[in-house]
Design an enzyme around this catalytic site. Sequence first.
Site, PDB file in Angstrom:
ATOM      1  CG  ASP A   1      52.016  49.454  28.432  1.00 49.70           C
ATOM      2  OD1 ASP A   1      52.336  50.339  27.614  1.00 49.70           O
ATOM      3  OD2 ASP A   1      51.022  49.534  29.195  1.00 49.70           O
TER       4      ASP A   1
ATOM      5  CE  LYS B   1      50.134  48.417  32.557  1.00 49.64           C
ATOM      6  NZ  LYS B   1      49.915  47.859  31.183  1.00 49.64           N
TER       7      LYS B   1
ATOM      8  CE  LYS C   1      48.444  51.402  31.262  1.00 52.58           C
ATOM      9  NZ  LYS C   1      48.647  50.788  29.910  1.00 52.58           N
TER      10      LYS C   1
HETATM   11  O1  LIG Z   1      46.793  47.477  31.922  1.00 52.10           O
HETATM   12  C1  LIG Z   1      46.719  46.275  31.959  1.00 52.10           C
HETATM   13  C2  LIG Z   1      45.846  45.493  32.847  1.00 52.10           C
HETATM   14  O2  LIG Z   1      45.702  44.222  32.294  1.00 52.10           O
HETATM   15  C3  LIG Z   1      44.439  46.046  33.118  1.00 52.10           C
HETATM   16  O3  LIG Z   1      43.977  45.324  34.264  1.00 52.10           O
HETATM   17  P1  LIG Z   1      42.417  44.997  34.504  1.00 52.10           P
HETATM   18  O4  LIG Z   1      42.042  43.959  33.488  1.00 52.10           O
HETATM   19  O5  LIG Z   1      42.350  44.492  35.928  1.00 52.10           O
HETATM   20  O6  LIG Z   1      41.650  46.298  34.297  1.00 52.10           O
END
Ligand SMILES: O=C[C@H](O)COP(=O)(O)O
Length: 225
Positions: free
Chosen positions: A89, A151, A180
């Site tokens: 990512d 994403k 995503k």
């Molecule tokens: O996908 C990557 C993000 O850091 C996930 O965010 P979050 O910690 O708010 O769930």
Amino acid sequence: MKLAPYIDHTLLKATATPADISRLCQEARDNAFYAVCVNPVYVAQARAELDGSGVKVATVCGFPLGAVTSGQKAVEARLSVEEGADEVDMVIHIGAVLAEDWDSVQADVRAVRQAIPEHVLKVIIETCYLDDEQKRGATEAAVAGGADFVKTSTGFGTGGATLDDVRLMREVIAGRAKIKAAGGVRSAADARAMIEAGADRLGTSGGVALVAEDGMAGEQSGEGY
Ligand SMILES: O=C[C@H](O)COP(=O)(O)O
């Protein structure tokens, strides 16, 4: 529809310890999440601990600011897949997006694409910093640069995934890549709404609570989830 197969079970905090990563991997096994998403330093540990489980290993690149050169991102991504990452990512060059230098944005993505041609590349456009035209341009540049997924967010910016942004990205992508949704996805209702809006994958650090809530809702309604 079960939510677990959509989820990248995520722990990207600077304070994550090896013990935290072991717990993350066990949770991913127990809940049959699609992947874990960890910082590059933990890719080898996650690979080893998930061996044979079917759970994929995702990591990040140029994270969380995107403010390193394309060459540095390409090397980081290559080293991560050599350590065992299945997916990367990367964070887009946000400043180039704000300058609407689309050739530079596409070249940034293309550099990482060429470094890891056999692996899944997700491109984080960090929607919270962009207006709608910039979101469209960044999404288009990511797809043109070879992204498998676009994403929404790092989870470290001023905001995370929104339904409007997922819908906007879906319109621009038009089936050429996947989406995503990440950042602030905390409830089963959030997750289902994001999927309905067009998300193919969810990045969340709250996956265990989310699927537990969803399971309880399924039991109460008598519907199999
Ligand atoms: O996908 C990557 C993000 O850091 C996930 O965010 P979050 O910690 O708010 O769930």
